[in-house]
Design an enzyme around this catalytic site. Structure first.
Site, PDB file in Angstrom:
ATOM      1  N   GLY A  78      -4.970  -2.321   4.905  1.00  0.00           N
ATOM      2  CA  GLY A  78      -4.224  -3.472   4.394  1.00  0.00           C
ATOM      3  C   GLY A  78      -4.937  -4.798   4.647  1.00  0.00           C
ATOM      4  NE  ARG A  79      -6.778  -4.297  10.758  1.00  0.00           N
ATOM      5  CZ  ARG A  79      -6.151  -3.138  10.836  1.00  0.00           C
ATOM      6  NH1 ARG A  79      -5.018  -2.955  10.177  1.00  0.00           N
ATOM      7  NH2 ARG A  79      -6.630  -2.155  11.572  1.00  0.00           N
TER       8      ARG A  79
ATOM      9  CG  HIS B 233      -4.227 -35.848  16.128  1.00  0.00           C
ATOM     10  ND1 HIS B 233      -4.370 -37.145  16.567  1.00  0.00           N
ATOM     11  CD2 HIS B 233      -5.216 -35.640  15.220  1.00  0.00           C
ATOM     12  CE1 HIS B 233      -5.390 -37.707  15.925  1.00  0.00           C
ATOM     13  NE2 HIS B 233      -5.922 -36.815  15.105  1.00  0.00           N
TER      14      HIS B 233
ATOM     15  CD  GLU C 246       9.263  -6.151   7.112  1.00  0.00           C
ATOM     16  OE1 GLU C 246       8.987  -5.040   6.605  1.00  0.00           O
ATOM     17  OE2 GLU C 246       9.014  -6.430   8.302  1.00  0.00           O
TER      18      GLU C 246
ATOM     19  CE  LYS D 256       4.654  -1.470   7.987  1.00  0.00           C
ATOM     20  NZ  LYS D 256       3.790  -1.040   6.899  1.00  0.00           N
TER      21      LYS D 256
ATOM     22  CE  LYS E 256      -3.661   2.031   2.831  1.00  0.00           C
ATOM     23  NZ  LYS E 256      -4.619   1.794   3.909  1.00  0.00           N
TER      24      LYS E 256
ATOM     25  CD  GLU F  48      -2.284  -5.234  11.439  1.00  0.00           C
ATOM     26  OE1 GLU F  48      -1.284  -5.969  11.457  1.00  0.00           O
ATOM     27  OE2 GLU F  48      -2.732  -4.723  10.403  1.00  0.00           O
TER      28      GLU F  48
HETATM   29  C1  G6Q Z   1      -2.707  -4.087   7.637  1.00  0.00           C
HETATM   30  C2  G6Q Z   1      -1.512  -3.485   8.180  1.00  0.00           C
HETATM   31  C3  G6Q Z   1      -0.219  -4.172   7.773  1.00  0.00           C
HETATM   32  C4  G6Q Z   1       0.225  -3.836   6.355  1.00  0.00           C
HETATM   33  C5  G6Q Z   1       1.661  -4.284   6.178  1.00  0.00           C
HETATM   34  C6  G6Q Z   1       2.181  -4.008   4.786  1.00  0.00           C
HETATM   35  O1  G6Q Z   1      -3.828  -3.669   7.838  1.00  0.00           O
HETATM   36  O2  G6Q Z   1      -1.504  -2.145   7.899  1.00  0.00           O
HETATM   37  O3  G6Q Z   1      -0.268  -5.548   7.927  1.00  0.00           O
HETATM   38  O4  G6Q Z   1      -0.613  -4.442   5.426  1.00  0.00           O
HETATM   39  O5  G6Q Z   1       2.460  -3.647   7.125  1.00  0.00           O
HETATM   40  O6  G6Q Z   1       2.105  -2.648   4.481  1.00  0.00           O
HETATM   41  P1  G6Q Z   1       2.251  -2.157   3.000  1.00  0.00           P
HETATM   42  O7  G6Q Z   1       1.143  -2.731   2.194  1.00  0.00           O
HETATM   43  O8  G6Q Z   1       2.205  -0.654   3.054  1.00  0.00           O
HETATM   44  O9  G6Q Z   1       3.581  -2.660   2.502  1.00  0.00           O
END
Ligand code: G6Q
Length: 546
Positions: A267-268, A384, A213, A512, A207, A353
């Site tokens: 994001g989620r 199990h 990462e 981050k 996003k 989250e």
């Molecule tokens: C989701 C969070 C988080 C995010 C990641 C990746 O709701 O905000 O999990 O999706 O940190 O972020 P970017 O999409 O900005 O790389």
């Protein structure tokens, strides 16, 4: 300012009702009311939600429903669907529901209808994914792109990962997909050693397009591709999904190959947007759209159904009952379906989250419990492992069992055994086994009196452990959409009751920033002030790495 939820009259009634009824046994409630199962089963099309194995009765349900009314849930639902800026800390609307608004009714944010742009991006995703799947958009050497590598983390990974796995039966036969999320070099290595550069399409999903990462993984993959096919290949093998066109083009991806989304999608909550392009590449746009339709059906149910019959609302209220009154702080999700094995992992982010918060939307520290700890895994595997604690441990964990009536792989009696296990677990959790029953069973099996005495307690089960059973016809794209939207709305309702902003994630952002401050110390001679443990660990690791 909202009245603190623990000061509402429904909360007070629930507190006192809990005191008198906390030891009520579900098995007695079943014995007393032969209609209990049908009374406490709801459905939406082919999704059935049986919540009869919960520690509830008519009164507790009434008070819980009163609570929903007292916090003005109906208005809050409308506020989300109509694009109000309910994510108050970030001053953003929350419109994942717009991404699957199949009725295409206008939804306004800042006086602008968001639907035309959403439709435009969906059309672009369709055009591109069709072109890849039909071999019209080819790799730099003219070969069909058959390996999809999704590079992203958190919300930019878990949705596509969970959904492609769940819909494996719908994959194009000649295609495969891979996911790189972790910064650990092994994650890149595992994937890059399995794919051929000529047939690989990298989908960089971020996003912000600043997540260390994702960008580090994307750079490594880019170098790997260039080493094999040359710089010119990047345009044919890299696409991006982001809200940040400037960073995408700085990275070297042509913005023609960029798919946008918007700040009103967290994001989620984003797999319904272009973030789900890996899903669409694997299962085809038609199936991706069916997933949107399933989610849309759940959205309409959630928005328009009275609370008494509203599946996400009832689910959420049960969670409140256990978390805030019984003090059950964990919540397990157990799909009896191999392809849904990553759903608990996905829901862990969605729920934890969103509702792992301790300041309310009125800027006050919260004095009651909020989001539970979510975990789970596919049945029967988990029977199990951690089920021992669920049956006999001192912590009580409410569970959701997700049970498809029909398997994609009806081989012999596999599926009947699987379903029998799911149902038996629910029954056992509810009924338990008294010490006397255990003794009787031991005696019947031929144990002598001393042996019975020695073993009967170990063989007893407290029972009265709550479970919901969610039966679906089959895990198809439409049903997956319904299931995920059901959980999204459950999380939303709980956030409303707890009076929190379920749509920010300051905790993720802290992580981050912090890694960035230690990185230069590990890489060179920079020194920052830390606690002595952190400083020692930095020195120790530097010494070992020398
Ligand atoms: C989701 C969070 C988080 C995010 C990641 C990746 O709701 O905000 O999990 O999706 O940190 O972020 P970017 O999409 O900005 O790389």
């Amino acid at each position: 300012m909202n009245k603190p939820v623990n000061k509402t009259s429904a909360w007070k009634k629930l507190t006192s009702y809990y005191r008198w009824h906390k030891n009520d046994e579900m098995k007695d409630l079943f014995a007393k009311d032969k209609d209990r199962a049908s009374k406490y089963t709801l459905n939406l099309e082919n999704l059935y939600f049986d919540y009869s194995k919960n520690r509830i009765d008519e009164k507790s349900m009434r008070y819980l429903l009163d609570l929903a009314k007292e916090v003005n849930l109906k208005e809050k639902i409308e506020a989300m669907f109509s694009g109000e800026k309910i994510n108050i800390t970030e001053n953003r609307a929350v419109l994942h529901v717009a991404l699957r608004n199949r009725q295409n009714t206008p939804i306004y944010v800042d006086n602008k209808d968001v639907m035309p742009e959403i439709n435009e991006v969906l059309a672009k995703v369709k055009k591109f994914t069709d072109a890849v799947r039909f071999g019209e958009f080819k790799g730099a050497t003219g070969k069909k792109l058959t390996n999809i590598v999704n590079i992203g983390i958190g919300g930019s990974d878990l949705g596509p990962y969970m959904a492609t796995t769940a819909l494996k039966e719908y994959w194009a036969k000649d295609m495969n997909c891979y996911f790189i999320s972790n910064i650990d070099g092994s994650a890149c290595e595992d994937v890059l050693s399995s794919v051929d550069p000529e047939t690989t399409l990298f989908v960089v999903v971020s996003k912000t397009f600043t997540t260390i990462e994702t960008l580090t993984n994307a750079r490594t993959c880019r170098k790997w591709l260039i080493d094999a096919l040359g710089e010119h290949a990047v345009a044919k093998h890299f696409i991006a999904v982001s809200t940040n066109a400037t960073e995408v083009s700085k990275f070297g991806i042509n913005t023609d190959n960029m798919f946008g989304f918007w700040n009103f999608v967290g994001g989620r909550y984003s797999m319904w947007s272009a973030v789900g392009i890996s899903i669409a590449l694997m299962v085809g746009m038609e199936n991706f759209e069916k997933m949107l339709e399933g989610a849309n059906a759940m959205d309409l149910h959630f928005r328009n159904t009275e609370f008494e019959k509203n599946i996400p609302v009832i689910m959420a209220l049960l969670g409140i009952w256990y978390n805030n009154f019984f003090g059950f702080k964990e919540y397990g999700v157990i799909p009896y379906d191999q392809d849904l094995r990553f759903l608990p992992k996905y829901l862990q982010q969605l729920d934890m989250e969103s509702n792992g918060k301790s300041v309310d939307i009125d800027n006050k520290f919260i004095k009651y419990s909020t989001g539970p700890i979510i975990f789970g895994g596919a049945g029967t595997d988990v029977q199990h492992s951690f089920f021992q604690l669920l049956h006999q441990g001192t912590n009580i964990v409410p569970l959701d069992f997700i049970v498809p009536a029909i398997s994609h792989n009806e081989i012999g009696e596999h599926h009947e055994i699987l379903v029998a296990n799911a149902l038996a677990q629910g029954e056992a959790m509810m009924r338990g086994k008294t010490v006397e029953e255990a003794a009787e069973e031991l005696a019947k099996s031929g144990k002598n009196a001393d042996e019975v005495k020695a073993l009967k307690r170990y063989k007893s089960f407290p029972g009265n452990r709550p479970t919901n059973t969610i039966v679906v016809k089959k895990v198809d794209p439409y049903t997956l959409g319904m299931l995920v939207a059901m959980y999204e709305h459950k999380v939303f309702v709980q956030g409303i009751i707890w009076n929190i902003d379920s749509f920010d994630q300051m905790g993720v952002e802290l992580g981050k920033q912090m890694a960035l401050s230690i990185l230069p110390e590990l890489q060179g001679n920079a020194y920052n002030k830390h606690d002595s443990s952190t400083s020692n660990l930095i020195s120790l690791i530097k010494k070992i790495r020398k």
